[in-house]
Design a protein around this motif. Structure first.
Motif, mmCIF file in Angstrom:
data_model
loop_
_atom_site.group_PDB
_atom_site.id
_atom_site.type_symbol
_atom_site.label_atom_id
_atom_site.label_comp_id
_atom_site.label_asym_id
_atom_site.label_seq_id
_atom_site.Cartn_x
_atom_site.Cartn_y
_atom_site.Cartn_z
ATOM 1 N N ARG A 111 53.179 41.775 41.389
ATOM 2 C CA ARG A 111 52.115 40.912 40.875
ATOM 3 C C ARG A 111 52.569 40.036 39.714
ATOM 4 O O ARG A 111 52.018 38.967 39.503
ATOM 5 C CB ARG A 111 50.918 41.745 40.434
ATOM 6 N N LYS B 106 47.175 39.708 31.951
ATOM 7 C CA LYS B 106 45.989 39.297 32.712
ATOM 8 C C LYS B 106 46.182 39.576 34.203
ATOM 9 O O LYS B 106 45.260 40.008 34.883
ATOM 10 C CB LYS B 106 45.687 37.816 32.474
ATOM 11 N N ALA B 107 47.384 39.328 34.703
ATOM 12 C CA ALA B 107 47.662 39.594 36.114
ATOM 13 C C ALA B 107 47.577 41.090 36.420
ATOM 14 O O ALA B 107 47.077 41.492 37.465
ATOM 15 C CB ALA B 107 49.040 39.059 36.494
ATOM 16 N N SER C 152 45.882 43.395 34.551
ATOM 17 C CA SER C 152 44.589 43.977 34.215
ATOM 18 C C SER C 152 43.512 43.668 35.248
ATOM 19 O O SER C 152 42.442 44.265 35.223
ATOM 20 C CB SER C 152 44.126 43.511 32.835
ATOM 21 N N SER C 153 43.784 42.760 36.174
ATOM 22 C CA SER C 153 42.798 42.453 37.205
ATOM 23 C C SER C 153 42.532 43.652 38.102
ATOM 24 O O SER C 153 41.489 43.743 38.729
ATOM 25 C CB SER C 153 43.259 41.261 38.043
ATOM 26 N N ASP C 154 43.453 44.594 38.144
ATOM 27 C CA ASP C 154 43.295 45.795 38.967
ATOM 28 C C ASP C 154 43.755 47.002 38.160
ATOM 29 O O ASP C 154 44.736 47.654 38.494
ATOM 30 C CB ASP C 154 44.119 45.663 40.255
#
Length: 124
Positions: free
Chosen positions: A24, A91-92, A94-96
């Motif tokens: 990711r 941010k990439a 923490s999206s999941d």
């Protein structure tokens, strides 16, 4: 290049990011072949080095040699901070979020003054 350690005959990778998490963020990080300038030798090893520092709380000079020169790692970390690279990566990721490393420390979290019992109240 992933470092490995042997526990009782079993070989396990010593990484913080699993392959899904790495996939990711790897295209967000600078130094890939499509970028102008120098291509990074190993972004994953560098990210693992920074995560090792964050996880242990050790000073930069105590970074294990397997991650390379502590000074070079620190300089690169500092450049990425000023360019906002870490914010994009977080941010990439923490999206999941999986809350795998969520911790609450009782020495930091306190009861609000109105939630505490009154002085002189009966205790159980």
């Amino acid at each position: 290049m992933t470092s490995y350690i042997i526990y009782f005959g079993f070989t396990t990778a010593r990484t913080v990011l699993n392959d899904d998490q790495w996939n990711r963020v790897k295209d967000i990080l600078p130094g890939i072949a499509s970028d102008s300038g120098t291509t990074a030798a190993n972004n994953r090893l560098f990210v693992e080095a920074v995560l090792w520092i964050a996880r242990t709380g050790a000073p930069w000079r105590d970074l294990p040699e397997q991650f390379g020169s502590w000074h070079n790692v620190y300089n690169r970390y500092s450049r990425w901070c000023s360019k906002g690279i870490w914010e994009k990566a977080f941010k990439a990721l923490s999206s999941d979020s999986d809350m795998e490393y969520l911790m609450v420390d009782g020495s930091i979290v306190r009861v609000h003054q109105h939630g505490a019992p009154e002085k002189g109240a009966l205790s159980i």
